[in-house]
Motif scaffolding. Structure first.
Motif, PDB file in Angstrom:
ATOM      1  N   ALA A  87      -6.855   9.178   9.906  1.00  0.00           N
ATOM      2  CA  ALA A  87      -6.472   8.137  10.864  1.00  0.00           C
ATOM      3  C   ALA A  87      -7.487   7.006  10.927  1.00  0.00           C
ATOM      4  N   ASP A  88      -8.762   7.324  10.719  1.00  0.00           N
ATOM      5  CA  ASP A  88      -9.786   6.281  10.816  1.00  0.00           C
ATOM      6  C   ASP A  88      -9.823   5.364   9.600  1.00  0.00           C
ATOM      7  N   THR A  89      -9.045   5.692   8.548  1.00  0.00           N
ATOM      8  CA  THR A  89      -9.008   4.835   7.359  1.00  0.00           C
ATOM      9  C   THR A  89      -7.788   3.923   7.341  1.00  0.00           C
ATOM     10  N   LEU A  90      -6.919   4.023   8.335  1.00  0.00           N
ATOM     11  CA  LEU A  90      -5.739   3.156   8.370  1.00  0.00           C
ATOM     12  C   LEU A  90      -6.164   1.698   8.557  1.00  0.00           C
ATOM     13  N   PRO A  91      -5.645   0.790   7.761  1.00  0.00           N
ATOM     14  CA  PRO A  91      -6.019  -0.612   7.918  1.00  0.00           C
ATOM     15  C   PRO A  91      -5.532  -1.199   9.235  1.00  0.00           C
ATOM     16  N   SER A  92      -4.482  -0.597   9.791  1.00  0.00           N
ATOM     17  CA  SER A  92      -3.933  -1.030  11.073  1.00  0.00           C
ATOM     18  C   SER A  92      -3.190   0.162  11.672  1.00  0.00           C
ATOM     19  N   TYR A  93      -3.194   0.261  12.995  1.00  0.00           N
ATOM     20  CA  TYR A  93      -2.468   1.357  13.628  1.00  0.00           C
ATOM     21  C   TYR A  93      -0.964   1.148  13.607  1.00  0.00           C
ATOM     22  N   HIS A  94      -0.501   0.020  13.071  1.00  0.00           N
ATOM     23  CA  HIS A  94       0.932  -0.144  12.844  1.00  0.00           C
ATOM     24  C   HIS A  94       1.421   0.807  11.744  1.00  0.00           C
ATOM     25  N   PHE A  95       0.480   1.437  11.033  1.00  0.00           N
ATOM     26  CA  PHE A  95       0.831   2.422  10.007  1.00  0.00           C
ATOM     27  C   PHE A  95       0.900   3.838  10.578  1.00  0.00           C
ATOM     28  N   ILE A  96       0.774   3.994  11.902  1.00  0.00           N
ATOM     29  CA  ILE A  96       0.672   5.336  12.460  1.00  0.00           C
ATOM     30  C   ILE A  96       1.936   6.153  12.213  1.00  0.00           C
ATOM     31  N   GLY A  97       3.117   5.506  12.216  1.00  0.00           N
ATOM     32  CA  GLY A  97       4.358   6.221  11.921  1.00  0.00           C
ATOM     33  C   GLY A  97       4.371   6.747  10.497  1.00  0.00           C
ATOM     34  N   ASN A  98       3.895   5.929   9.552  1.00  0.00           N
ATOM     35  CA  ASN A  98       3.792   6.371   8.149  1.00  0.00           C
ATOM     36  C   ASN A  98       2.825   7.554   8.038  1.00  0.00           C
ATOM     37  N   PHE A  99       1.747   7.480   8.791  1.00  0.00           N
ATOM     38  CA  PHE A  99       0.731   8.530   8.764  1.00  0.00           C
ATOM     39  C   PHE A  99       1.329   9.868   9.183  1.00  0.00           C
ATOM     40  N   PHE A 100       2.110   9.874  10.268  1.00  0.00           N
ATOM     41  CA  PHE A 100       2.720  11.126  10.711  1.00  0.00           C
ATOM     42  C   PHE A 100       3.817  11.583   9.763  1.00  0.00           C
ATOM     43  N   ASN A 101       4.496  10.654   9.092  1.00  0.00           N
ATOM     44  CA  ASN A 101       5.473  11.052   8.077  1.00  0.00           C
ATOM     45  C   ASN A 101       4.792  11.770   6.916  1.00  0.00           C
ATOM     46  N   ALA A 102       3.612  11.282   6.537  1.00  0.00           N
ATOM     47  CA  ALA A 102       2.858  11.950   5.471  1.00  0.00           C
ATOM     48  C   ALA A 102       2.456  13.362   5.888  1.00  0.00           C
ATOM     49  N   ILE A 103       2.087  13.524   7.149  1.00  0.00           N
ATOM     50  CA  ILE A 103       1.703  14.848   7.652  1.00  0.00           C
ATOM     51  C   ILE A 103       2.887  15.805   7.586  1.00  0.00           C
ATOM     52  N   ILE A 104       4.075  15.312   7.911  1.00  0.00           N
ATOM     53  CA  ILE A 104       5.277  16.154   7.848  1.00  0.00           C
ATOM     54  C   ILE A 104       5.496  16.661   6.423  1.00  0.00           C
ATOM     55  N   MET A 105       5.178  15.819   5.428  1.00  0.00           N
ATOM     56  CA  MET A 105       5.365  16.202   4.023  1.00  0.00           C
ATOM     57  C   MET A 105       4.430  17.323   3.579  1.00  0.00           C
ATOM     58  N   LEU A 106       3.443  17.669   4.388  1.00  0.00           N
ATOM     59  CA  LEU A 106       2.508  18.739   4.021  1.00  0.00           C
ATOM     60  C   LEU A 106       3.075  20.127   4.285  1.00  0.00           C
ATOM     61  N   GLN A 107       4.188  20.204   5.020  1.00  0.00           N
ATOM     62  CA  GLN A 107       4.732  21.512   5.383  1.00  0.00           C
ATOM     63  C   GLN A 107       5.121  22.326   4.149  1.00  0.00           C
ATOM     64  N   LYS A 108       5.850  21.708   3.226  1.00  0.00           N
ATOM     65  CA  LYS A 108       6.338  22.452   2.059  1.00  0.00           C
ATOM     66  C   LYS A 108       5.201  23.008   1.204  1.00  0.00           C
ATOM     67  N   PRO A 109       4.189  22.197   0.820  1.00  0.00           N
ATOM     68  CA  PRO A 109       3.119  22.776   0.002  1.00  0.00           C
ATOM     69  C   PRO A 109       2.338  23.885   0.705  1.00  0.00           C
ATOM     70  N   LEU A 110       2.165  23.779   2.029  1.00  0.00           N
ATOM     71  CA  LEU A 110       1.453  24.849   2.726  1.00  0.00           C
ATOM     72  C   LEU A 110       2.288  26.124   2.738  1.00  0.00           C
ATOM     73  N   GLU A 111       3.586  26.006   2.962  1.00  0.00           N
ATOM     74  CA  GLU A 111       4.440  27.194   2.966  1.00  0.00           C
ATOM     75  C   GLU A 111       4.471  27.854   1.589  1.00  0.00           C
ATOM     76  N   GLU A 112       4.392  27.045   0.546  1.00  0.00           N
ATOM     77  CA  GLU A 112       4.336  27.612  -0.805  1.00  0.00           C
ATOM     78  C   GLU A 112       3.059  28.423  -1.003  1.00  0.00           C
ATOM     79  N   LEU A 113       1.952  27.929  -0.434  1.00  0.00           N
ATOM     80  CA  LEU A 113       0.693  28.670  -0.512  1.00  0.00           C
ATOM     81  C   LEU A 113       0.780  29.997   0.233  1.00  0.00           C
ATOM     82  N   ILE A 114       1.378  29.970   1.429  1.00  0.00           N
ATOM     83  CA  ILE A 114       1.512  31.201   2.208  1.00  0.00           C
ATOM     84  C   ILE A 114       2.423  32.195   1.492  1.00  0.00           C
ATOM     85  N   SER A 115       3.536  31.712   0.927  1.00  0.00           N
ATOM     86  CA  SER A 115       4.464  32.591   0.191  1.00  0.00           C
ATOM     87  C   SER A 115       3.767  33.267  -0.983  1.00  0.00           C
TER      88      SER A 115
END
Length: 499
Positions: A87-115
């Motif tokens: 979050a501290d590397t965002l050029p503007s906090y107008h990117f905060i929605g994109n930032f949380f969308n990227a976080i959502i994309m982490l679910q699949k790779p983590l679940e693959e690791l757990i599986s």
């Protein structure tokens, strides 16, 4: 995601939000758990792995069972510039929605690791996931794999109880946004205006309402909550919060006190932007209790006009001071140009120290020359100030920081406010503040004088701050409340694993 070798079968996976103020206490918690012979894995981006590897490497060398799980952060897929993994590397906090969308994309790779771990019958499968409350998809992941999920909340119990009272009563909806109202049902008489409330009750220009609602909904489904606080500093509110959470609340802070060696303290969670020896040498040359240390957090971004008032208020206080200046943000170059053109850094070089970027904050706060802390009231910084036994000049900016200010000033009576009137919402860093909303240099100077004064009120404030600092340090020692809560958390998960 093979857990590090350890005779204890417990394996905790920690998933922090990608922001320094959220990752640092998670790493501190990992060390506390590993000292109790729990294997700990921490999910991090490649950027954060680079930032925090030195601290983890030292912990591993000392015999602790901790590992970093590096996961690719999908910046470009989410519409973020390459390298924006925190979050501290965002050029503007107008990117905060994109930032949380990227976080959502982490679910699949983590679940693959757990599986993969479950299919390989790992002798230490995941026993528990401790997730930052903002990583809401971990609720579904834990349901899927039948893993206990514990929420890590970077707020204190006072803030949690106040937020619950606001949510139930809707009292903030009944009047103008700048009119004070009393929060019902609290152990103390506490007033706010709607303008001072977090975004859940006082939305800003950026639409993150959906994230906030998901956070609240998935918090309800969590097995319990780990809180970075200690019971003695807010006992009545800890008891209230435990009632709300059926007793499943573990206060394990101050987590900043988990760092033992000077190197870990000076580089806590990051590489300091100034040579620590240089900083300590500067402090050694000042009288005991004379320096005001000022830092407004890793995410706060002042407008150039507000920074001018900030810097000149410190100068006009006539106290030695340290000021931390942001290196990131759309206005950082403009601020640096003003510093050079005004000549303030050169003019105050005998009693002022300008630090760019990251400062060794815990080490600075614990130095004998520091007598006060000007803070944005982020809970990490607030708790570090409490642990150092320092009175505070409070300047809340956003999120729950006005609530933290109320705890410091109204309940603990260890701080003085600069007169901030309302939150600066994420995204407001690029909106030019009107002059009547600026915190004036005269207000900053006055608050510093009151905190540093030698009169009876100042002495009483410092005495109380010192007493809370002693309580904080005792809480993490063997037999202390936070020390015991770590043990109780581990035992609770052990019982779940046996079932």
């Amino acid at each position: 995601m093979a857990s590090p070798p350890n005779n204890n079968p417990l394996h905790f996976v920690l998933i922090p939000l990608m922001a320094p103020g959220h990752i640092i206490p998670m790493i501190d918690m990992a060390k506390l758990l590993a000292r109790r012979h729990v294997s700990v894995s921490i999910l991090v981006t490649h950027l954060d792995a680079t930032r925090f590897s030195p601290v983890i490497d030292r912990a591993v060398e000392s015999g602790l069972s901790i590992q970093l799980i590096k996961i690719r952060f999908p910046c470009e897929e989410a519409g973020l510039p390459r390298g924006c993994e925190s979050a501290d590397t965002l050029p503007s906090y107008h990117f905060i929605g994109n930032f949380f969308n990227a976080i959502i994309m982490l679910q699949k790779p983590l679940e693959e690791l757990i599986s993969k771990e479950l299919m390989n019958n790992n002798p230490s499968p995941v026993s528990c996931i401790i997730s930052d409350k903002h990583i809401t998809w971990t609720a579904a992941t834990c349901d899927k794999f039948r893993i206990p999920r514990i929420v890590f909340d970077g707020m204190n119990c006072f803030t949690q109880v106040v937020s619950n009272a606001l949510f139930i009563s809707k009292v903030y909806e009944r009047g103008p946004p700048d009119e004070p109202f009393l929060v019902p049902g609290l152990p103390d008489e506490i007033e706010f205006t709607r303008n001072q409330l977090p975004g859940l009750f006082n939305p800003g220009p950026l639409d993150v309402t959906g994230v906030r609602e998901q956070v609240r909904e998935t918090e309800k489904r969590a097995y319990g909550v780990v809180v970075n606080t200690f019971e003695e500093v807010e006992k009545r509110y800890v008891d209230e919060f435990k009632t709300l959470k059926n007793g499943k609340v573990w206060c394990v802070g101050p987590l900043s006190l988990s760092s033992k060696g000077d190197l870990d303290i000076s580089q806590r969670g990051n590489q300091a932007s100034i040579d620590t020896d240089q900083c300590l040498k500067w402090l050694d040359g000042k009288n005991p209790g004379s320096v005001i240390y000022s830092c407004l957090g890793s995410l706060s971004r002042l407008s150039p006009a507000q920074f001018v008032e900030f810097a000149l208020g410190l100068e006009e206080s006539n106290h030695p001071f340290i000021i931390v200046v942001k290196k990131s943000g759309s206005k950082s170059e403009e601020i640096e140009n003003w510093i050079k053109e005004d000549g303030i850094e050169e003019r105050t070089k005998e009693r002022g120290l300008f630090i760019r970027g990251w400062a060794p904050q815990v080490m600075i706060l614990s130095h004998a020359s520091v007598g006060g802390f000007l803070t944005h009231c982020g809970w990490n910084s607030t708790l570090e100030g409490i642990s150092a036994g320092l009175p505070m000049v409070t300047w809340p900016m956003f999120a729950e920081q006005f609530l933290n200010e109320k705890l410091i000033v109204r309940i603990l009576n260890t701080g003085v406010g600069v007169g901030a009137r309302g939150v600066v919402h994420l995204g407001g860093d690029e909106v030019k503040a009107s002059s009547n909303k600026l915190v004036k240099r005269s207000e900053i100077k006055e608050a510093i004088w009151r905190v540093m004064e030698e009169r009876e009120s100042g002495c009483e404030r410092r005495k109380r701050a010192k007493e809370f600092g002693e309580m904080a340090n005792k809480s993490v020692e063997e037999g202390g409340s936070s020390y015991l809560n770590i043990e109780l958390l581990i035992r609770d998960i052990q019982q779940l694993v046996k079932k």
